[in-house]
Design a protein around this motif. Structure first.
Motif, PDB file in Angstrom:
ATOM      1  N   TYR A 103      -1.902   9.076   4.847  1.00 55.72           N
ATOM      2  CA  TYR A 103      -1.119   7.859   4.641  1.00 55.72           C
ATOM      3  C   TYR A 103      -0.343   7.533   5.916  1.00 55.72           C
ATOM      4  CZ  TYR A 103      -1.884   8.931  -0.291  1.00 55.72           C
ATOM      5  OH  TYR A 103      -2.458   9.202  -1.503  1.00 55.72           O
ATOM      6  N   THR A 111       0.225   8.604  11.160  1.00 56.80           N
ATOM      7  CA  THR A 111      -0.246   8.979   9.838  1.00 56.80           C
ATOM      8  C   THR A 111       0.131  10.425   9.549  1.00 56.80           C
ATOM      9  OG1 THR A 111      -2.392   9.662  10.702  1.00 56.80           O
ATOM     10  CG2 THR A 111      -2.208   7.389   9.899  1.00 56.80           C
ATOM     11  N   GLU A 121      -4.868  13.261   0.929  1.00 51.14           N
ATOM     12  CA  GLU A 121      -5.079  11.927   1.488  1.00 51.14           C
ATOM     13  C   GLU A 121      -4.218  11.737   2.732  1.00 51.14           C
ATOM     14  OE1 GLU A 121      -7.174   9.470   0.320  1.00 51.14           O
ATOM     15  OE2 GLU A 121      -7.924  10.987  -1.075  1.00 51.14           O
ATOM     16  N   ARG A 152       5.105   3.074  -2.529  1.00 47.28           N
ATOM     17  CA  ARG A 152       4.330   1.905  -2.109  1.00 47.28           C
ATOM     18  C   ARG A 152       5.260   0.957  -1.371  1.00 47.28           C
ATOM     19  NH1 ARG A 152      -0.614   1.180  -4.112  1.00 47.28           N
ATOM     20  NH2 ARG A 152      -0.427  -1.077  -4.126  1.00 47.28           N
ATOM     21  N   HIS A 194       0.820  -1.193   0.000  1.00 47.44           N
ATOM     22  CA  HIS A 194       0.000   0.000   0.000  1.00 47.44           C
ATOM     23  C   HIS A 194       0.867   1.263   0.000  1.00 47.44           C
ATOM     24  CE1 HIS A 194       0.963  -1.233   4.107  1.00 47.44           C
ATOM     25  NE2 HIS A 194       1.037   0.055   4.367  1.00 47.44           N
ATOM     26  N   LEU A 228       6.512   9.806  -0.953  1.00 39.25           N
ATOM     27  CA  LEU A 228       5.418   8.848  -0.988  1.00 39.25           C
ATOM     28  C   LEU A 228       5.770   7.738  -1.956  1.00 39.25           C
ATOM     29  CD1 LEU A 228       2.448   8.084  -0.278  1.00 39.25           C
ATOM     30  CD2 LEU A 228       1.768   9.470  -2.234  1.00 39.25           C
TER      31      LEU A 228
END
Length: 90
Positions: A43, A34, A41, A26, A10, A24
């Motif tokens: 993350y 977070t 958003e 994956r 993710h 950022l």
């Protein structure tokens, strides 16, 4: 990918606090912390000690070795040019 064989992959933010840098990507890494990213958003964020922004190899701020001092010290210990142990075989 087959179901139930692979970890959860993710989006995660990796943050280098020393350099004030975050990116950022994956990953399978997880975190309870977070962060809200530029796209609005939220993350999970993983704090790292070193990234490409703070690592001496990538920043060009690596320590330089004093080669002149090393050569002079070697010549003092083992004789330089014209010394008794010049290494010319005589």
């Amino acid at each position: 990918m087959q179901k139930d064989k692979h970890p959860d992959y993710h989006p995660v933010v990796f943050r280098d606090r020393a350099a004030g840098y975050a990116f950022l990507t994956r990953s399978t890494a997880s975190s309870a912390q977070t962060i809200e990213w530029d796209d609005g958003e939220t993350y999970p964020v993983v704090d790292v000690e070193i990234s490409s922004e703070s690592h001496p190899f990538y920043t060009g701020k690596a320590r330089t070795v004093d080669t002149e001092g090393r050569v002079a010290r070697f010549q003092r210990r083992y004789g330089g040019e014209g010394g008794e142990s010049g290494g010319n075989g005589s």
